[in-house]
Design a protein around this motif. Structure first.
Motif, PDB file in Angstrom:
ATOM      1  N   PRO A  52       0.816  -1.225   0.000  1.00  0.00           N
ATOM      2  CA  PRO A  52       0.000   0.000   0.000  1.00  0.00           C
ATOM      3  C   PRO A  52       0.846   1.270   0.000  1.00  0.00           C
ATOM      4  O   PRO A  52       1.863   1.349   0.693  1.00  0.00           O
ATOM      5  N   VAL A  53       0.431   2.256  -0.788  1.00  0.00           N
ATOM      6  CA  VAL A  53       1.080   3.565  -0.802  1.00  0.00           C
ATOM      7  C   VAL A  53       0.287   4.486   0.123  1.00  0.00           C
ATOM      8  O   VAL A  53      -0.902   4.721  -0.094  1.00  0.00           O
ATOM      9  N   LEU A  54       0.940   5.007   1.156  1.00  0.00           N
ATOM     10  CA  LEU A  54       0.280   5.776   2.205  1.00  0.00           C
ATOM     11  C   LEU A  54       1.081   7.044   2.496  1.00  0.00           C
ATOM     12  O   LEU A  54       2.248   7.148   2.114  1.00  0.00           O
ATOM     13  N   ASP A  55       0.466   7.985   3.183  1.00  0.00           N
ATOM     14  CA  ASP A  55       1.258   9.133   3.626  1.00  0.00           C
ATOM     15  C   ASP A  55       2.088   8.723   4.841  1.00  0.00           C
ATOM     16  O   ASP A  55       1.848   7.683   5.465  1.00  0.00           O
ATOM     17  N   ALA A  56       3.093   9.556   5.158  1.00  0.00           N
ATOM     18  CA  ALA A  56       4.055   9.173   6.195  1.00  0.00           C
ATOM     19  C   ALA A  56       3.413   8.924   7.556  1.00  0.00           C
ATOM     20  O   ALA A  56       3.737   7.917   8.206  1.00  0.00           O
ATOM     21  N   PRO A  57       2.507   9.770   8.048  1.00  0.00           N
ATOM     22  CA  PRO A  57       1.906   9.479   9.355  1.00  0.00           C
ATOM     23  C   PRO A  57       1.166   8.149   9.396  1.00  0.00           C
ATOM     24  O   PRO A  57       1.205   7.444  10.410  1.00  0.00           O
ATOM     25  N   GLU A  58       0.512   7.784   8.290  1.00  0.00           N
ATOM     26  CA  GLU A  58      -0.223   6.518   8.274  1.00  0.00           C
ATOM     27  C   GLU A  58       0.740   5.330   8.214  1.00  0.00           C
ATOM     28  O   GLU A  58       0.488   4.285   8.841  1.00  0.00           O
ATOM     29  N   VAL A  59       1.842   5.477   7.488  1.00  0.00           N
ATOM     30  CA  VAL A  59       2.859   4.420   7.486  1.00  0.00           C
ATOM     31  C   VAL A  59       3.360   4.183   8.908  1.00  0.00           C
ATOM     32  O   VAL A  59       3.462   3.042   9.377  1.00  0.00           O
ATOM     33  N   VAL A  60       3.664   5.271   9.610  1.00  0.00           N
ATOM     34  CA  VAL A  60       4.166   5.150  10.978  1.00  0.00           C
ATOM     35  C   VAL A  60       3.106   4.535  11.892  1.00  0.00           C
ATOM     36  O   VAL A  60       3.405   3.681  12.727  1.00  0.00           O
ATOM     37  N   ARG A  61       1.866   4.955  11.735  1.00  0.00           N
ATOM     38  CA  ARG A  61       0.794   4.452  12.596  1.00  0.00           C
ATOM     39  C   ARG A  61       0.635   2.948  12.481  1.00  0.00           C
ATOM     40  O   ARG A  61       0.353   2.261  13.467  1.00  0.00           O
ATOM     41  N   GLY A  86       2.090  13.425  16.672  1.00  0.00           N
ATOM     42  CA  GLY A  86       1.820  12.324  17.580  1.00  0.00           C
ATOM     43  C   GLY A  86       1.906  10.955  16.932  1.00  0.00           C
ATOM     44  O   GLY A  86       1.314   9.993  17.429  1.00  0.00           O
ATOM     45  N   ALA A  87       2.664  10.857  15.832  1.00  0.00           N
ATOM     46  CA  ALA A  87       2.712   9.599  15.083  1.00  0.00           C
ATOM     47  C   ALA A  87       3.540   8.521  15.781  1.00  0.00           C
ATOM     48  O   ALA A  87       3.207   7.334  15.702  1.00  0.00           O
ATOM     49  N   TRP A  88       4.637   8.916  16.450  1.00  0.00           N
ATOM     50  CA  TRP A  88       5.518   7.911  17.053  1.00  0.00           C
ATOM     51  C   TRP A  88       4.838   7.219  18.226  1.00  0.00           C
ATOM     52  O   TRP A  88       4.106   7.840  18.994  1.00  0.00           O
ATOM     53  N   GLN A  89       5.132   5.911  18.357  1.00  0.00           N
ATOM     54  CA  GLN A  89       4.474   5.096  19.374  1.00  0.00           C
ATOM     55  C   GLN A  89       5.512   4.476  20.318  1.00  0.00           C
ATOM     56  O   GLN A  89       6.586   4.062  19.859  1.00  0.00           O
ATOM     57  N   PRO A  90       5.200   4.373  21.607  1.00  0.00           N
ATOM     58  CA  PRO A  90       6.123   3.734  22.548  1.00  0.00           C
ATOM     59  C   PRO A  90       6.430   2.293  22.135  1.00  0.00           C
ATOM     60  O   PRO A  90       5.537   1.535  21.768  1.00  0.00           O
ATOM     61  N   GLY A  91       7.718   1.947  22.177  1.00  0.00           N
ATOM     62  CA  GLY A  91       8.140   0.594  21.829  1.00  0.00           C
ATOM     63  C   GLY A  91       8.321   0.341  20.352  1.00  0.00           C
ATOM     64  O   GLY A  91       8.819  -0.729  19.962  1.00  0.00           O
ATOM     65  N   GLN A  92       7.964   1.299  19.534  1.00  0.00           N
ATOM     66  CA  GLN A  92       8.111   1.157  18.075  1.00  0.00           C
ATOM     67  C   GLN A  92       9.582   1.326  17.693  1.00  0.00           C
ATOM     68  O   GLN A  92      10.286   2.176  18.216  1.00  0.00           O
ATOM     69  N   LEU A  93      10.068   0.490  16.778  1.00  0.00           N
ATOM     70  CA  LEU A  93      11.427   0.621  16.267  1.00  0.00           C
ATOM     71  C   LEU A  93      11.446   1.637  15.132  1.00  0.00           C
ATOM     72  O   LEU A  93      10.601   1.580  14.230  1.00  0.00           O
ATOM     73  N   VAL A  94      12.404   2.561  15.160  1.00  0.00           N
ATOM     74  CA  VAL A  94      12.578   3.500  14.053  1.00  0.00           C
ATOM     75  C   VAL A  94      14.034   3.473  13.621  1.00  0.00           C
ATOM     76  O   VAL A  94      14.946   3.647  14.434  1.00  0.00           O
TER      77      VAL A  94
END
Length: 235
Positions: A52-61, A86-94
């Motif tokens: 899927p092609v998504l915008d950056a906040p949705e990819v992160v979500r 507010g896109a970044w989530q606790p425990g998410q790898l970046v």
């Protein structure tokens, strides 16, 4: 992360690097959940069909692992902007792929609980499936906080690379070394093929191929021999 270690991976950046690393991680068993749009959609679709092609906040979500594969100048603003939404989530790898930066550039994401990693595979990317073969046997510079360094190393291995740990403060020197090797190699070959063309040599690139490769091999072998001959440093 799922119990089997399979991650939902999102790619921010559809240039030469992001889609290839996405394909490598998919080949290691991870699930691709989305990628941002790029100017060459056909090339991206060829290596990542049906992602899927998504915008950056949705990819992160949607992602458990976010791969940021964007130009150096865009990286700080991207990380900060995603933090502000507010896109970044606790425990998410970046994970970012910039050779000159360590994990400090991801501080806005880390402040919101994301786990920062820096991995730079040392190959010249074309953005095609050819790169997947190049990754196997290549090295990757890895920087991460101590407790999560094994995660970064494992991801580099899953991409096909051998991880080499680079300290945060050494990333700039590392990037200079990479830039010197790539820039001078390209420029020297360009100048040489131009001279041979003027001398009437047909297909000068093909003519130089064996010479250039053997010269580089000899130079690298000499570098290894010199390193091995160095006396051990005193502690």
């Amino acid at each position: 992360m799922n119990r089997d270690g399979r991650l939902g991976v999102g790619i921010v950046g559809a240039g030469r690097v992001g889609p290839v690393l996405g394909a490598a991680l998919a080949g290691a068993g991870h699930a691709l959940v989305g990628i941002t749009s790029g100017s060459d959609r056909e090339r991206v679709e060829a290596i990542l069909p049906d992602v899927p092609v998504l915008d950056a906040p949705e990819v992160v979500r949607r992602s458990e692992l976010v791969v940021l594969a964007v130009p150096t100048a865009e990286l700080p603003g991207l990380v900060r902007g995603l933090a502000e939404t507010g896109a970044w989530q606790p425990g998410q790898l970046v994970l970012h792929t910039d050779p000159a930066s360590g994990v400090g550039i991801l501080s806005d994401a880390a402040a919101r609980g994301a786990i920062p990693l820096a991995i730079h595979p040392a190959i010249a990317f074309t953005g095609t499936s050819m790169d997947l073969r190049q990754l196997h046997g290549a090295f990757a510079a890895v920087t991460a906080p101590g407790p999560v360094l094994p995660i970064a190393q494992a991801l580099a291995v899953e991409m096909g690379c051998e991880p080499v740990v680079i300290a945060e403060e050494d990333r700039v020197a590392y990037a200079e070394g990479i830039a010197t090797a790539t820039t001078f190699s390209r420029e020297i070959v360009r100048q040489s093929t131009g001279l041979l063309s003027r001398a009437g040599v047909p297909e000068p690139g093909l003519y130089l191929s064996s010479l250039v490769h053997s010269t580089i091999d000899h130079a690298l072998a000499g570098s290894r021999a010199a390193r091995d001959a160095e006396p051990p440093s005193e502690s």
